[in-house]
Design a protein around this motif. Structure first.
Motif, PDB file in Angstrom:
ATOM      1  N   ASP A 127       6.997  17.976 -15.310  1.00  0.00           N
ATOM      2  CA  ASP A 127       6.790  18.209 -16.742  1.00  0.00           C
ATOM      3  C   ASP A 127       6.157  19.579 -16.988  1.00  0.00           C
ATOM      4  N   ALA A 128       5.172  19.934 -16.134  1.00  0.00           N
ATOM      5  CA  ALA A 128       4.540  21.250 -16.286  1.00  0.00           C
ATOM      6  C   ALA A 128       5.547  22.368 -16.041  1.00  0.00           C
ATOM      7  N   LEU A 129       6.394  22.191 -15.004  1.00  0.00           N
ATOM      8  CA  LEU A 129       7.415  23.206 -14.728  1.00  0.00           C
ATOM      9  C   LEU A 129       8.431  23.293 -15.860  1.00  0.00           C
ATOM     10  N   LYS A 130       8.783  22.140 -16.442  1.00  0.00           N
ATOM     11  CA  LYS A 130       9.707  22.162 -17.578  1.00  0.00           C
ATOM     12  C   LYS A 130       9.106  22.920 -18.752  1.00  0.00           C
ATOM     13  N   LYS A 131       7.800  22.710 -18.985  1.00  0.00           N
ATOM     14  CA  LYS A 131       7.150  23.425 -20.080  1.00  0.00           C
ATOM     15  C   LYS A 131       7.156  24.928 -19.830  1.00  0.00           C
ATOM     16  N   THR A 132       6.838  25.323 -18.574  1.00  0.00           N
ATOM     17  CA  THR A 132       6.832  26.759 -18.269  1.00  0.00           C
ATOM     18  C   THR A 132       8.237  27.342 -18.386  1.00  0.00           C
ATOM     19  N   PHE A 133       9.250  26.618 -17.892  1.00  0.00           N
ATOM     20  CA  PHE A 133      10.622  27.117 -17.999  1.00  0.00           C
ATOM     21  C   PHE A 133      11.070  27.189 -19.451  1.00  0.00           C
ATOM     22  N   SER A 134      10.649  26.210 -20.258  1.00  0.00           N
ATOM     23  CA  SER A 134      11.005  26.268 -21.676  1.00  0.00           C
ATOM     24  C   SER A 134      10.348  27.469 -22.344  1.00  0.00           C
ATOM     25  N   LYS A 135       9.090  27.771 -21.944  1.00  0.00           N
ATOM     26  CA  LYS A 135       8.431  28.957 -22.493  1.00  0.00           C
ATOM     27  C   LYS A 135       9.184  30.216 -22.106  1.00  0.00           C
ATOM     28  N   PHE A 136       9.581  30.305 -20.820  1.00  0.00           N
ATOM     29  CA  PHE A 136      10.315  31.487 -20.375  1.00  0.00           C
ATOM     30  C   PHE A 136      11.649  31.609 -21.091  1.00  0.00           C
TER      31      PHE A 136
ATOM     32  N   LYS B  24       0.831  -1.204   0.000  1.00  0.00           N
ATOM     33  CA  LYS B  24       0.000   0.000   0.000  1.00  0.00           C
ATOM     34  C   LYS B  24       0.862   1.250   0.000  1.00  0.00           C
ATOM     35  N   LEU B  25       1.927   1.222   0.819  1.00  0.00           N
ATOM     36  CA  LEU B  25       2.826   2.377   0.854  1.00  0.00           C
ATOM     37  C   LEU B  25       3.517   2.570  -0.490  1.00  0.00           C
ATOM     38  N   SER B  26       3.921   1.457  -1.117  1.00  0.00           N
ATOM     39  CA  SER B  26       4.574   1.575  -2.424  1.00  0.00           C
ATOM     40  C   SER B  26       3.608   2.128  -3.464  1.00  0.00           C
ATOM     41  N   ILE B  27       2.329   1.704  -3.388  1.00  0.00           N
ATOM     42  CA  ILE B  27       1.338   2.233  -4.330  1.00  0.00           C
ATOM     43  C   ILE B  27       1.144   3.726  -4.111  1.00  0.00           C
ATOM     44  N   ASP B  28       1.075   4.133  -2.822  1.00  0.00           N
ATOM     45  CA  ASP B  28       0.937   5.564  -2.531  1.00  0.00           C
ATOM     46  C   ASP B  28       2.150   6.341  -3.027  1.00  0.00           C
ATOM     47  N   LEU B  29       3.348   5.753  -2.812  1.00  0.00           N
ATOM     48  CA  LEU B  29       4.560   6.428  -3.277  1.00  0.00           C
ATOM     49  C   LEU B  29       4.597   6.515  -4.801  1.00  0.00           C
ATOM     50  N   LYS B  30       4.116   5.472  -5.475  1.00  0.00           N
ATOM     51  CA  LYS B  30       4.065   5.519  -6.936  1.00  0.00           C
ATOM     52  C   LYS B  30       3.119   6.614  -7.412  1.00  0.00           C
ATOM     53  N   GLU B  31       1.958   6.727  -6.746  1.00  0.00           N
ATOM     54  CA  GLU B  31       1.021   7.779  -7.131  1.00  0.00           C
ATOM     55  C   GLU B  31       1.627   9.160  -6.901  1.00  0.00           C
ATOM     56  N   GLU B  32       2.300   9.341  -5.747  1.00  0.00           N
ATOM     57  CA  GLU B  32       2.952  10.623  -5.491  1.00  0.00           C
ATOM     58  C   GLU B  32       4.062  10.888  -6.502  1.00  0.00           C
ATOM     59  N   ASN B  33       4.791   9.822  -6.873  1.00  0.00           N
ATOM     60  CA  ASN B  33       5.858   9.976  -7.865  1.00  0.00           C
ATOM     61  C   ASN B  33       5.288  10.401  -9.215  1.00  0.00           C
ATOM     62  N   GLU B  34       4.159   9.798  -9.599  1.00  0.00           N
ATOM     63  CA  GLU B  34       3.529  10.182 -10.864  1.00  0.00           C
ATOM     64  C   GLU B  34       3.050  11.630 -10.816  1.00  0.00           C
ATOM     65  N   LYS B  35       2.469  12.034  -9.667  1.00  0.00           N
ATOM     66  CA  LYS B  35       2.035  13.426  -9.537  1.00  0.00           C
ATOM     67  C   LYS B  35       3.220  14.377  -9.636  1.00  0.00           C
ATOM     68  N   LEU B  36       4.326  14.008  -8.963  1.00  0.00           N
ATOM     69  CA  LEU B  36       5.519  14.852  -9.029  1.00  0.00           C
ATOM     70  C   LEU B  36       6.086  14.904 -10.442  1.00  0.00           C
ATOM     71  N   LYS B  37       6.024  13.777 -11.163  1.00  0.00           N
ATOM     72  CA  LYS B  37       6.489  13.780 -12.552  1.00  0.00           C
ATOM     73  C   LYS B  37       5.648  14.726 -13.406  1.00  0.00           C
ATOM     74  N   LEU B  38       4.321  14.694 -13.186  1.00  0.00           N
ATOM     75  CA  LEU B  38       3.456  15.605 -13.939  1.00  0.00           C
ATOM     76  C   LEU B  38       3.779  17.059 -13.608  1.00  0.00           C
ATOM     77  N   GLU B  39       3.998  17.347 -12.311  1.00  0.00           N
ATOM     78  CA  GLU B  39       4.349  18.713 -11.927  1.00  0.00           C
ATOM     79  C   GLU B  39       5.686  19.130 -12.530  1.00  0.00           C
TER      80      GLU B  39
END
Length: 208
Positions: free
Chosen positions: A104-113, A87-102
């Motif tokens: 990616d979004a930050l990379k897109k914004t930095f690339s725009k800047f 269960k903890l590993s599943i929660d960590l995987k979900e948090e890892n995926e959320k962090l990856k999405l964040e």
């Protein structure tokens, strides 16, 4: 009465041979019964031994069952721990995926800047007319020559005097301007020599 006694005597009387045959038959039956008894005793002994062996095996199996119960409880605890860790590993995987999405979004914004800053530098480095409307996204930008940024002055201007025209000082600190009463500049054509460099003598006369 005599007739009844005779009948009873006739019913009880056996011959010796008959009695001997009956005895022999009983003796044979006794032997057979003794043999059967011995065989039954042997069977009973073997059965008792088997019962003791079965009891010992039963005790062994009972001890093995208890050890298996202990192992089962241990494995159940490990399964619970593994479930919690999963269960903890599943929660960590979900948090890892959320962090990856964040990320990616930050990379897109930095690339725009970064792209916007590069384009701004390109625009600032262009020397074009004010009315030239070619801007971001036009193909004309690829054919324009880029120059240094004219907003940044790399070479500082030299100080020059507006009075004498020399470099290194300004007109307020000009030596010639301060000594204007002592010296005088006269314009002459090129190649002529001055006969009276001091000029004529002036005398102050009060006004009448």
């Amino acid at each position: 009465m005599a007739i009844e006694e005779e009948e009873e005597e006739d019913g009880v009387n056996f011959s010796f041979d008959e009695l001997q045959d009956a005895y022999e038959n009983l003796f044979h039956e006794y032997k057979n019964v003794c043999l059967k008894n011995k065989s039954l005793k042997k069977n009973a002994m073997s059965i008792s031994k088997e019962i003791e062996n079965l009891k010992s095996e039963n005790s062994k199996y009972i001890s093995e069952i208890e050890s298996l119960k202990n192992k089962n409880s241990f494995y159940l605890n490990e399964i619970d721990i593994l479930n919690v860790s999963s269960k903890l590993s599943i929660d960590l995987k979900e948090e890892n995926e959320k962090l990856k999405l964040e990320i990616d979004a930050l990379k897109k914004t930095f690339s725009k800047f970064s792209n916007s800053s590069d384009k701004l530098d390109n625009l600032l480095g262009l020397q074009r007319c004010v009315f030239d409307k070619a801007g971001l996204g036009y193909e004309e930008m690829n054919n324009v020559k880029h120059f240094n940024n004219f907003f940044i002055k790399k070479v500082e201007p030299k100080i020059s005097c507006n009075y004498c025209g020399r470099l290194g000082h300004i007109s307020t600190s000009c030596f010639l301007r301060k000594n204007i009463g002592k010296t005088k500049k006269v314009w002459v054509p090129k190649g002529t020599t001055l006969t009276n460099p001091q000029g004529p003598k002036f005398i102050w006369v009060p006004k009448i």
